[in-house]
Design a protein around this motif. Sequence first.
Motif, PDB file in Angstrom:
ATOM      1  N   GLY A 130       0.843  -1.188   0.000  1.00 15.22           N
ATOM      2  CA  GLY A 130       0.000   0.000   0.000  1.00 15.22           C
ATOM      3  C   GLY A 130       0.874   1.231   0.000  1.00 15.22           C
ATOM      4  N   PRO A 131       0.279   2.417  -0.014  1.00 15.77           N
ATOM      5  CA  PRO A 131       1.049   3.657  -0.090  1.00 15.77           C
ATOM      6  C   PRO A 131       2.128   3.776   0.997  1.00 15.77           C
ATOM      7  CG  PRO A 131      -1.290   4.114  -0.316  1.00 15.77           C
ATOM      8  CD  PRO A 131      -1.164   2.659   0.015  1.00 15.77           C
ATOM      9  N   ALA A 132       1.827   3.360   2.192  1.00 13.14           N
ATOM     10  CA  ALA A 132       2.780   3.493   3.299  1.00 13.14           C
ATOM     11  C   ALA A 132       3.988   2.568   3.151  1.00 13.14           C
ATOM     12  CB  ALA A 132       2.086   3.230   4.628  1.00 13.14           C
ATOM     13  N   ARG A 133       3.839   1.496   2.365  1.00 12.03           N
ATOM     14  CA  ARG A 133       4.926   0.524   2.212  1.00 12.03           C
ATOM     15  C   ARG A 133       5.650   0.635   0.877  1.00 12.03           C
ATOM     16  NH1 ARG A 133       2.690  -5.055   2.968  1.00 12.03           N
ATOM     17  NH2 ARG A 133       4.857  -5.652   2.742  1.00 12.03           N
ATOM     18  N   LEU A 134       5.281   1.598   0.052  1.00 11.88           N
ATOM     19  CA  LEU A 134       5.988   1.801  -1.212  1.00 11.88           C
ATOM     20  C   LEU A 134       7.394   2.331  -0.920  1.00 11.88           C
ATOM     21  CD1 LEU A 134       3.189   3.456  -3.378  1.00 11.88           C
ATOM     22  CD2 LEU A 134       4.218   1.199  -3.730  1.00 11.88           C
ATOM     23  N   PRO A 135       8.367   2.002  -1.770  1.00 12.17           N
ATOM     24  CA  PRO A 135       9.714   2.539  -1.560  1.00 12.17           C
ATOM     25  C   PRO A 135       9.693   4.070  -1.506  1.00 12.17           C
ATOM     26  CG  PRO A 135       9.739   0.834  -3.254  1.00 12.17           C
ATOM     27  CD  PRO A 135       8.298   1.120  -2.946  1.00 12.17           C
ATOM     28  N   ALA A 136      10.556   4.634  -0.674  1.00 11.87           N
ATOM     29  CA  ALA A 136      10.631   6.088  -0.513  1.00 11.87           C
ATOM     30  C   ALA A 136      10.794   6.776  -1.870  1.00 11.87           C
ATOM     31  CB  ALA A 136      11.802   6.449   0.402  1.00 11.87           C
ATOM     32  N   GLY A 137      10.005   7.812  -2.068  1.00 15.98           N
ATOM     33  CA  GLY A 137      10.077   8.582  -3.308  1.00 15.98           C
ATOM     34  C   GLY A 137       9.099   8.136  -4.380  1.00 15.98           C
ATOM     35  N   THR A 138       8.524   6.940  -4.223  1.00 16.61           N
ATOM     36  CA  THR A 138       7.578   6.428  -5.219  1.00 16.61           C
ATOM     37  C   THR A 138       6.298   7.253  -5.199  1.00 16.61           C
ATOM     38  OG1 THR A 138       8.447   4.188  -4.931  1.00 16.61           O
ATOM     39  CG2 THR A 138       6.267   4.388  -5.951  1.00 16.61           C
ATOM     40  N   LEU A 139       5.806   7.582  -6.387  1.00 15.13           N
ATOM     41  CA  LEU A 139       4.559   8.331  -6.518  1.00 15.13           C
ATOM     42  C   LEU A 139       3.537   7.467  -7.255  1.00 15.13           C
ATOM     43  CD1 LEU A 139       6.047  11.816  -7.475  1.00 15.13           C
ATOM     44  CD2 LEU A 139       5.181  11.074  -5.242  1.00 15.13           C
ATOM     45  N   GLU A 140       2.257   7.715  -6.956  1.00 11.09           N
ATOM     46  CA  GLU A 140       1.176   6.930  -7.549  1.00 11.09           C
ATOM     47  C   GLU A 140       0.390   7.739  -8.578  1.00 11.09           C
ATOM     48  OE1 GLU A 140      -0.731   3.946  -4.623  1.00 11.09           O
ATOM     49  OE2 GLU A 140      -0.502   5.818  -3.510  1.00 11.09           O
ATOM     50  N   GLY A 141      -0.077   7.020  -9.590  1.00 10.86           N
ATOM     51  CA  GLY A 141      -1.005   7.582 -10.544  1.00 10.86           C
ATOM     52  C   GLY A 141      -2.385   7.020 -10.254  1.00 10.86           C
ATOM     53  N   VAL A 142      -3.319   7.266 -11.159  1.00 15.00           N
ATOM     54  CA  VAL A 142      -4.675   6.750 -10.989  1.00 15.00           C
ATOM     55  C   VAL A 142      -4.935   5.634 -11.991  1.00 15.00           C
ATOM     56  CG1 VAL A 142      -5.671   8.837  -9.992  1.00 15.00           C
ATOM     57  CG2 VAL A 142      -5.671   8.542 -12.460  1.00 15.00           C
ATOM     58  N   ASN A 143      -5.721   4.656 -11.560  1.00 15.34           N
ATOM     59  CA  ASN A 143      -6.123   3.561 -12.431  1.00 15.34           C
ATOM     60  C   ASN A 143      -7.471   3.902 -13.065  1.00 15.34           C
ATOM     61  OD1 ASN A 143      -8.110   2.932 -10.448  1.00 15.34           O
ATOM     62  ND2 ASN A 143      -6.663   1.601  -9.372  1.00 15.34           N
ATOM     63  N   ASP A 144      -8.039   2.969 -13.787  1.00 19.35           N
ATOM     64  CA  ASP A 144      -9.299   3.264 -14.470  1.00 19.35           C
ATOM     65  C   ASP A 144     -10.526   3.192 -13.566  1.00 19.35           C
ATOM     66  OD1 ASP A 144      -8.281   4.116 -16.849  1.00 19.35           O
ATOM     67  OD2 ASP A 144      -8.463   2.190 -17.866  1.00 19.35           O
ATOM     68  N   TRP A 145     -10.317   2.917 -12.284  1.00 18.75           N
ATOM     69  CA  TRP A 145     -11.380   3.081 -11.282  1.00 18.75           C
ATOM     70  C   TRP A 145     -11.316   4.488 -10.704  1.00 18.75           C
ATOM     71  CZ3 TRP A 145      -8.824  -1.772 -11.318  1.00 18.75           C
ATOM     72  CH2 TRP A 145      -9.635  -2.856 -11.651  1.00 18.75           C
ATOM     73  N   GLN A 146     -10.416   5.318 -11.257  1.00 11.68           N
ATOM     74  CA  GLN A 146     -10.197   6.705 -10.836  1.00 11.68           C
ATOM     75  C   GLN A 146      -9.724   6.809  -9.386  1.00 11.68           C
ATOM     76  OE1 GLN A 146     -10.115   9.150 -13.141  1.00 11.68           O
ATOM     77  NE2 GLN A 146     -10.433   7.382 -14.447  1.00 11.68           N
ATOM     78  N   ARG A 147      -8.896   5.831  -8.983  1.00  9.88           N
ATOM     79  CA  ARG A 147      -8.285   5.874  -7.656  1.00  9.88           C
ATOM     80  C   ARG A 147      -6.838   5.429  -7.777  1.00  9.88           C
ATOM     81  NH1 ARG A 147      -8.182   0.464  -6.044  1.00  9.88           N
ATOM     82  NH2 ARG A 147      -9.840  -0.837  -6.880  1.00  9.88           N
TER      83      ARG A 147
END
Length: 186
Positions: free
Chosen positions: A110-127
């Motif tokens: 999940g977001p808290a366990r992603l490697p430092a500096g990693t950023l997220e985009g949105v999927n086709d569920w718009q999340r």
Amino acid sequence: MKKRAFAILVLASLLPMPGTATFAEEKAMTMTITSTAFAVNASIPTRYTCEGDDLSPPLAWSGVPATAKSLALIVDDPDAPDPAAPRMTWVHWVLYNLPVASSGLPEAVGPARLPAGTLEGVNDWQRSGYGGPCPPVGRHRYFHKLYALDAVLADLKRPSKAALEKAMKGHVVAEAQLVGTYQKGC
């Protein structure tokens, strides 16, 4: 004599510097992406789908080129909605600016366990985050695409797959993919 000296100089400039990889060595270090949850072109276990726990599968990679400054991951399904008559590619996960020192992602990241500096985009569920396979009909293919980039991208503010691909244009130095399949009820 001048032509011969010039030719030797040109050839010498093509030789690798001490401690650097040659072009052939760089090509031999092909980037790969794998999962302990499923093999290439095999069925993705239900645990990682909408019929299960909808967890992201564990992923591992290797062979990231020395010239890479960041990684991006896109997971998508080109068989939507029906593999017999696909009309779109459904995006399941968008990550970018993964550090090149990372060697993968654990299961259920999940977001808290992603490697430092990693950023997220949105999927086709718009999340943001992972959304597992959930095909309405037929057996679909799920492409886990890893890109090595020669730059760390600016914060794109939760980009779509298309926006991330546009930002990556001209920066991809290597690509790897892992394909898994899924069909509901199997």
